[in-house]
Enzyme design. Structure first.
Site, PDB file in Angstrom:
ATOM      1  N   HIS A  30     -11.994  57.405   1.448  1.00  0.00           N
ATOM      2  CA  HIS A  30     -13.286  57.185   0.791  1.00  0.00           C
ATOM      3  C   HIS A  30     -13.398  57.954  -0.534  1.00  0.00           C
ATOM      4  O   HIS A  30     -14.494  58.348  -0.923  1.00  0.00           O
ATOM      5  CB  HIS A  30     -14.454  57.571   1.725  1.00  0.00           C
ATOM      6  CG  HIS A  30     -14.735  56.502   2.741  1.00  0.00           C
ATOM      7  ND1 HIS A  30     -15.498  55.396   2.473  1.00  0.00           N
ATOM      8  CD2 HIS A  30     -14.315  56.370   4.027  1.00  0.00           C
ATOM      9  CE1 HIS A  30     -15.558  54.623   3.565  1.00  0.00           C
ATOM     10  NE2 HIS A  30     -14.839  55.185   4.511  1.00  0.00           N
ATOM     11  N   ASP A  82     -11.307  56.729  -3.223  1.00  0.00           N
ATOM     12  CA  ASP A  82     -10.744  55.871  -4.283  1.00  0.00           C
ATOM     13  C   ASP A  82     -11.844  55.259  -5.143  1.00  0.00           C
ATOM     14  O   ASP A  82     -11.552  54.705  -6.192  1.00  0.00           O
ATOM     15  CB  ASP A  82      -9.812  54.798  -3.717  1.00  0.00           C
ATOM     16  CG  ASP A  82     -10.488  53.808  -2.788  1.00  0.00           C
ATOM     17  OD1 ASP A  82     -11.574  54.118  -2.255  1.00  0.00           O
ATOM     18  OD2 ASP A  82      -9.929  52.714  -2.590  1.00  0.00           O
ATOM     19  N   GLY A 101      -9.132  42.830  10.918  1.00  0.00           N
ATOM     20  CA  GLY A 101     -10.311  43.657  11.155  1.00  0.00           C
ATOM     21  C   GLY A 101      -9.999  44.986  11.821  1.00  0.00           C
ATOM     22  O   GLY A 101     -10.856  45.595  12.441  1.00  0.00           O
ATOM     23  N   ASP A 161      -6.448  49.843  -1.434  1.00  0.00           N
ATOM     24  CA  ASP A 161      -5.784  48.894  -0.524  1.00  0.00           C
ATOM     25  C   ASP A 161      -4.949  47.885  -1.305  1.00  0.00           C
ATOM     26  O   ASP A 161      -3.775  47.649  -0.998  1.00  0.00           O
ATOM     27  CB  ASP A 161      -6.820  48.141   0.311  1.00  0.00           C
ATOM     28  CG  ASP A 161      -7.643  49.081   1.172  1.00  0.00           C
ATOM     29  OD1 ASP A 161      -7.261  50.261   1.271  1.00  0.00           O
ATOM     30  OD2 ASP A 161      -8.650  48.630   1.729  1.00  0.00           O
ATOM     31  N   TYR A 170     -20.327  50.965   4.190  1.00  0.00           N
ATOM     32  CA  TYR A 170     -19.414  51.283   3.084  1.00  0.00           C
ATOM     33  C   TYR A 170     -20.203  51.305   1.773  1.00  0.00           C
ATOM     34  O   TYR A 170     -20.125  52.266   0.992  1.00  0.00           O
ATOM     35  CB  TYR A 170     -18.294  50.238   3.018  1.00  0.00           C
ATOM     36  CG  TYR A 170     -17.196  50.577   2.050  1.00  0.00           C
ATOM     37  CD1 TYR A 170     -16.040  51.214   2.476  1.00  0.00           C
ATOM     38  CD2 TYR A 170     -17.306  50.289   0.684  1.00  0.00           C
ATOM     39  CE1 TYR A 170     -15.029  51.543   1.592  1.00  0.00           C
ATOM     40  CE2 TYR A 170     -16.306  50.614  -0.210  1.00  0.00           C
ATOM     41  CZ  TYR A 170     -15.164  51.237   0.257  1.00  0.00           C
ATOM     42  OH  TYR A 170     -14.174  51.564  -0.628  1.00  0.00           O
TER      43      TYR A 170
HETATM   44  C1  GLA Z   1     -11.492  50.536   2.600  1.00  0.00           C
HETATM   45  C2  GLA Z   1     -11.561  50.204   1.120  1.00  0.00           C
HETATM   46  C3  GLA Z   1     -10.731  51.166   0.280  1.00  0.00           C
HETATM   47  C4  GLA Z   1     -11.033  52.615   0.635  1.00  0.00           C
HETATM   48  C5  GLA Z   1     -11.019  52.830   2.141  1.00  0.00           C
HETATM   49  C6  GLA Z   1     -11.488  54.206   2.541  1.00  0.00           C
HETATM   50  O1  GLA Z   1     -10.209  50.304   3.100  1.00  0.00           O
HETATM   51  O2  GLA Z   1     -11.119  48.890   0.878  1.00  0.00           O
HETATM   52  O3  GLA Z   1     -10.940  50.913  -1.079  1.00  0.00           O
HETATM   53  O4  GLA Z   1     -12.239  53.030   0.078  1.00  0.00           O
HETATM   54  O5  GLA Z   1     -11.848  51.888   2.823  1.00  0.00           O
HETATM   55  O6  GLA Z   1     -10.640  55.179   2.040  1.00  0.00           O
END
Ligand code: GLA
Length: 405
Positions: free
Chosen positions: A52, A54, A141, A191, A241
């Site tokens: 969390h 990025d 998921g 990701d 999120y």
């Molecule tokens: C998800 C988001 C990423 C990142 C992670 C937490 O996977 O797609 O961009 O923020 O959560 O690190």
């Protein structure tokens, strides 16, 4: 030993060597010769540490996994676009310039629409339609980025099939934007970046502020990363999120009144202590503390791994989990149960949730001789606490988006 998800689709239609069979499967479904069918693959990912952050200009440390989403694709002579998925019944049809219409079996077409839109915005309308068969060994998921695998596999396939020459970083940005605009999740870039740039036997140290990155050999000696799927659906993950993102923006705005920073992760732990009183809300203060401390832990983890100091790395994994549990509040009872059970086991140096949280997966660093016992015991303890069957898989590293020749 691995009961995560094996290399066959749920209906058992293809074996582990399926990637080679995919053109044949394609021809069975779409007709014609398999000779002109091209096959592309993109991996799942885990994040070793750096969660969390990025979207806060932090450093993250993901790894591409040896679990892939595959797309077999062939151009058509007309403007039809037809997509089938080996794991789901039915097909989706549209024409160039129009989006797919999603149905109960096809929630994933929002990602395809996002990519089609982004690629055509960048390079103009494709010269012809195409047909595509999807197949995946990535659990959906589960917090290992099945959506980024789909986005990168599809965008890379289009770029290659139509000779568009879109470079990897642009594919990453198109994919991230598809997630923002078509799936409604304001995700960071980790990701998509990991899925595009992953390299076997390496982790990626990515600076999300500059997008500079370094491949760091993943030298784990006698230890293995065990991926533990909580099998708890990531309910509310998307709305929570976006809520965390908003909290971070609020914390940043308040800090910017007293210190000149662009991103939360520019602060050191000491600076956070010095300035934190300027953040009015106690919850927002804890969110910021997570971001700042997590970024420091990433750098310490990279140093520890480079020095072969797995004990320190394991300890940092645990600190990361506790910070995500207590300060950032994104773990939840299922992931906490996996963490607690993992840390009771002999031979486990550290554990933490990985990905966005609220369900999904956790990872643990486990001595190779203890992996079987670890899986057995954690499965039992987790079942006793949650009545859910967890799934386990020894994480192997994989390659970023590529064509299978
Ligand atoms: C998800 C988001 C990423 C990142 C992670 C937490 O996977 O797609 O961009 O923020 O959560 O690190």
């Amino acid at each position: 030993m691995s009961n995560f998800k094996d290399d066959s689709s749920p209906n058992g239609s293809l074996s582990g060597a399926f990637a080679n069979d995919l053109p044949g499967e394609f021809a069975k479904r779409f007709g014609g010769s398999s000779d002109t069918v091209r096959v592309f693959a993109a991996p799942a990912r885990i994040n070793l540490i750096g969660e969390h952050i990025d979207y806060n200009g932090g450093k993250v440390f993901p790894v591409a996994l040896d679990r892939y989403l595959y797309a077999a694709i062939r151009k058509r002579n007309d403007d039809s676009i037809i997509v089938r998925n080996m794991d789901l019944p039915g097909e989706f049809r549209t024409t160039l310039g129009s989006p797919f219409v999603a149905n109960a079996n096809g929630d994933y077409v929002k990602y395809l629409n996002g990519i089609l839109f982004g690629v055509q915005k960048a390079k103009g309308v494709l010269g012809s339609g195409f047909e595509m068969l999807l197949f995946s060994t990535v659990p959906m998921g589960a917090g290992v980025s099945s959506s980024a695998a789909l986005e990168l596999c599809f965008s890379y396939a289009l770029s290659e099939l139509y000779g568009l020459g879109i470079d990897r970083l642009d594919l990453v940005k198109i994919s991230q934007k598809a997630e923002h605009d078509f799936a409604g999740v304001q995700c960071g870039i980790m990701d998509q970046f990991a899925v595009a740039f992953g390299k076997k036997d390496n982790a990626i140290l990515l600076d999300t502020a500059s997008l500079e990155y370094e491949l760091v050999p993943l030298l784990l000696g006698d230890y293995r990363i065990v991926l533990m799927n909580s099998n708890k659906p990531r309910a509310l993950a998307d709305s929570k999120y976006n809520e965390r993102l908003a909290e971070c923006r609020r914390g940043l705005a308040e800090l910017q009144n007293i210190v000149s920073i662009k991103n939360l992760c520019e602060l050191s732990n000491r600076q956070f202590e010095e300035y934190s009183a300027s953040i009015g809300d106690e919850t927002v203060r804890r969110r910021v503390r997570h971001c700042v401390s997590e970024n420091v832990r990433v750098l310490q983890s990279v140093d520890a791994l480079k020095a072969g100091d797995l004990r320190s790395f394991g300890k940092l994994m645990c600190e990361s989990h506790c910070s995500l549990r207590d300060d950032y509040e994104v773990s939840g009872s299922a992931l906490d149960a996996l963490y607690d059970e993992a840390m009771l086991q002999e031979g486990c140096l550290g554990a933490r949730m990985t990905g966005a949280g609220f369900g999904g997966c956790a990872i643990a660093l486990v001595h190779k001789d203890r992996v079987d016992a670890f899986i057995r015991e954690v499965a039992l303890g987790y079942m006793a606490k949650t009545s859910i069957e967890a799934r386990f898989y020894i994480a192997g590293t994989g390659e970023g988006a590529h064509e299978i020749s």
